[in-house]
Scaffold this motif. Structure first.
Motif, short mmCIF file in Angstrom:
data_model
loop_
_atom_site.label_atom_id
_atom_site.label_comp_id
_atom_site.label_asym_id
_atom_site.label_seq_id
_atom_site.Cartn_x
_atom_site.Cartn_y
_atom_site.Cartn_z
N VAL A 8 0.83 -1.20 0.00
CA VAL A 8 0.00 0.00 0.00
C VAL A 8 0.86 1.25 0.00
O VAL A 8 1.96 1.26 0.59
N ILE A 9 0.38 2.27 -0.71
CA ILE A 9 1.05 3.57 -0.72
C ILE A 9 0.00 4.63 -0.41
O ILE A 9 -1.07 4.64 -1.01
N VAL A 10 0.32 5.49 0.56
CA VAL A 10 -0.53 6.63 0.87
C VAL A 10 0.37 7.85 0.77
O VAL A 10 1.46 7.86 1.35
N ALA A 11 -0.04 8.87 0.04
CA ALA A 11 0.79 10.06 -0.08
C ALA A 11 -0.08 11.31 -0.10
O ALA A 11 -1.21 11.27 -0.60
N THR A 12 0.45 12.37 0.49
CA THR A 12 -0.32 13.61 0.60
C THR A 12 0.54 14.80 0.22
O THR A 12 1.76 14.80 0.44
N ALA A 13 -0.09 15.84 -0.33
CA ALA A 13 0.58 17.10 -0.63
C ALA A 13 -0.19 18.22 0.05
O ALA A 13 -1.42 18.25 -0.02
N ALA A 14 0.54 19.11 0.71
CA ALA A 14 -0.11 20.22 1.41
C ALA A 14 0.81 21.43 1.39
O ALA A 14 1.96 21.35 0.96
N GLY A 15 0.28 22.55 1.86
CA GLY A 15 1.08 23.76 1.92
C GLY A 15 2.26 23.60 2.85
O GLY A 15 3.38 24.01 2.53
N HIS A 16 1.99 22.97 4.01
CA HIS A 16 3.03 22.84 5.04
C HIS A 16 3.10 21.41 5.57
O HIS A 16 2.16 20.65 5.42
N ARG A 17 4.21 21.09 6.28
CA ARG A 17 4.47 19.69 6.65
C ARG A 17 3.46 19.11 7.63
O ARG A 17 3.13 17.93 7.55
N ALA A 18 2.96 19.92 8.60
CA ALA A 18 2.08 19.36 9.62
C ALA A 18 0.83 18.74 8.98
O ALA A 18 0.42 17.63 9.35
N GLU A 19 0.23 19.46 8.03
CA GLU A 19 -0.97 18.95 7.36
C GLU A 19 -0.65 17.69 6.57
O GLU A 19 -1.40 16.71 6.61
N ALA A 20 0.46 17.71 5.83
CA ALA A 20 0.82 16.56 5.00
C ALA A 20 1.08 15.33 5.87
O ALA A 20 0.59 14.23 5.58
N LEU A 21 1.83 15.50 6.95
CA LEU A 21 2.19 14.36 7.82
C LEU A 21 0.97 13.82 8.56
O LEU A 21 0.77 12.60 8.63
N ASP A 22 0.16 14.71 9.13
CA ASP A 22 -1.02 14.25 9.87
C ASP A 22 -2.02 13.55 8.95
O ASP A 22 -2.57 12.51 9.31
N ALA A 23 -2.24 14.12 7.78
CA ALA A 23 -3.20 13.52 6.84
C ALA A 23 -2.72 12.14 6.40
O ALA A 23 -3.51 11.21 6.24
N CYS A 24 -1.41 12.02 6.21
CA CYS A 24 -0.83 10.74 5.78
C CYS A 24 -1.05 9.68 6.87
O CYS A 24 -1.48 8.55 6.58
N ALA A 25 -0.80 10.05 8.13
CA ALA A 25 -1.00 9.11 9.25
C ALA A 25 -2.47 8.74 9.39
O ALA A 25 -2.82 7.57 9.60
N PHE A 26 -3.35 9.73 9.27
CA PHE A 26 -4.79 9.49 9.31
C PHE A 26 -5.18 8.45 8.25
O PHE A 26 -5.90 7.49 8.53
N LEU A 27 -4.71 8.66 7.03
CA LEU A 27 -5.12 7.78 5.92
C LEU A 27 -4.71 6.33 6.14
O LEU A 27 -5.51 5.42 5.94
N ILE A 28 -3.48 6.10 6.60
CA ILE A 28 -3.07 4.70 6.77
C ILE A 28 -3.70 4.10 8.03
O ILE A 28 -4.10 2.93 8.03
N ASP A 29 -3.84 4.89 9.10
CA ASP A 29 -4.47 4.37 10.32
C ASP A 29 -5.93 3.97 10.06
O ASP A 29 -6.38 2.92 10.51
N ARG A 30 -6.66 4.82 9.35
CA ARG A 30 -8.08 4.54 9.12
C ARG A 30 -8.27 3.49 8.01
O ARG A 30 -9.22 2.72 8.05
N LEU A 31 -7.34 3.45 7.04
CA LEU A 31 -7.42 2.41 6.00
C LEU A 31 -7.38 1.03 6.65
O LEU A 31 -8.10 0.11 6.25
N LYS A 32 -6.54 0.90 7.68
CA LYS A 32 -6.37 -0.39 8.37
C LYS A 32 -7.67 -0.92 8.96
O LYS A 32 -7.85 -2.13 9.09
N THR A 33 -8.56 -0.03 9.40
CA THR A 33 -9.77 -0.47 10.10
C THR A 33 -11.05 -0.25 9.29
O THR A 33 -12.08 -0.85 9.60
N ASP A 34 -11.01 0.63 8.28
CA ASP A 34 -12.25 1.01 7.57
C ASP A 34 -12.36 0.46 6.15
O ASP A 34 -13.44 0.55 5.55
#
Lengths: 147, 83
Positions: A89-115
């Motif tokens: 699996v690959i999850v990747a995000t692009a955002a203006g700044h790193r906090a949004e990109a990193l948090d969104a990336c973690a959200f996507l893989i964490d929730r993919l695992k259960t949803d």
């Protein structure tokens, strides 16, 4: 930019990053899941529910795009038989700044695992195979994003 | 109604999907599980541990007490393990 795909072909992190590089943002984040060389395991086999799984991934991508104001988001999951060492699996995000990109990336893989409707089987070197059991720790990580 | 099974449940039932006429008194997902279990030992084995079963009606995840109502497809599967 949003891309969600399920494929039986080999996948590469670079494919996903190429799609996100030139959207004008200052941050790219990605997570790559690899078939781990656990003792005796030679391959994984991923099953999905055609139709529902695509919609599960699409809903997660939409939620991430809105919650973190992403410029782009890519979710690619492989199905079928996957040899140890290959990408699952690959999850990747692009955002203006790193906090949004990193948090969104973690959200996507964490929730993919259960949803998302995928099921994983481990094939062992002796020809036997066993279904992987869902883990409570994965539920706990996914629940953090619902608080 | 169309029934679809995945992973460990699919292997235990022995088919990946089937069409079955559901009796009128079978109203919820839970009723359906009990009814299938009474039909054949394969289902009883596949559904032995209710804590390890998840459901979807017309491809939407639902709880065991969800009403079958006018839905056309019930999927029965173990907790998901992707990623």
């Amino acid at each position: 930019m949003k891309k969600v795909a399920i494929t039986a072909d080999p996948i590469r992190t670079s494919q996903a990053l190429d799609l996100l590089e030139h959207l004008g943002g200052g941050a790219l984040a990605s997570f790559t899941g690899i078939a781990r060389a656990d003792l005796g395991v030679v391959a994984l086999e991923l099953e999905h529910y055609p139709g529902m799984t695509e919609r599960n991934l699409d809903a997660l991508a939409d939620e991430a795009m809105a919650r973190w104001s992403l410029l782009g988001c890519v979710v690619i999951h492989r199905v079928g038989k996957i040899a140890v060492g290959e990408q699952v699996v690959i999850v990747a995000t692009a955002a203006g700044h790193r906090a949004e990109a990193l948090d969104a990336c973690a959200f996507l893989i964490d929730r993919l695992k259960t949803d998302a409707a995928f099921w994983k089987k481990e094939h062992l070197g002796d020809g036997s195979a066993l279904w992987v059991e869902a883990k409570g720790t994965d539920d706990a990580r996914a629940d953090k994003w619902r608080e | 109604m169309r029934f679809v099974y995945f992973a460990r449940v699919r292997e235990a039932v022995g088919v990946d999907s089937e069409e079955r006429a559901v009796p009128a008194d079978v109203r919820t997902v839970q009723d359906c599980i009990a009814w299938l279990e009474s039909c054949d030992a394969r289902y009883a084995a596949a559904f032995a541990d209710p804590s390890r079963l998840r459901f979807a009606l017309d491809q939407q995840m639902v709880a065991a007490d969800a009403a079958l109502a006018d839905h056309e497809e019930l999927a029965i599967f173990p907790p998901v393990t992707g990623g």
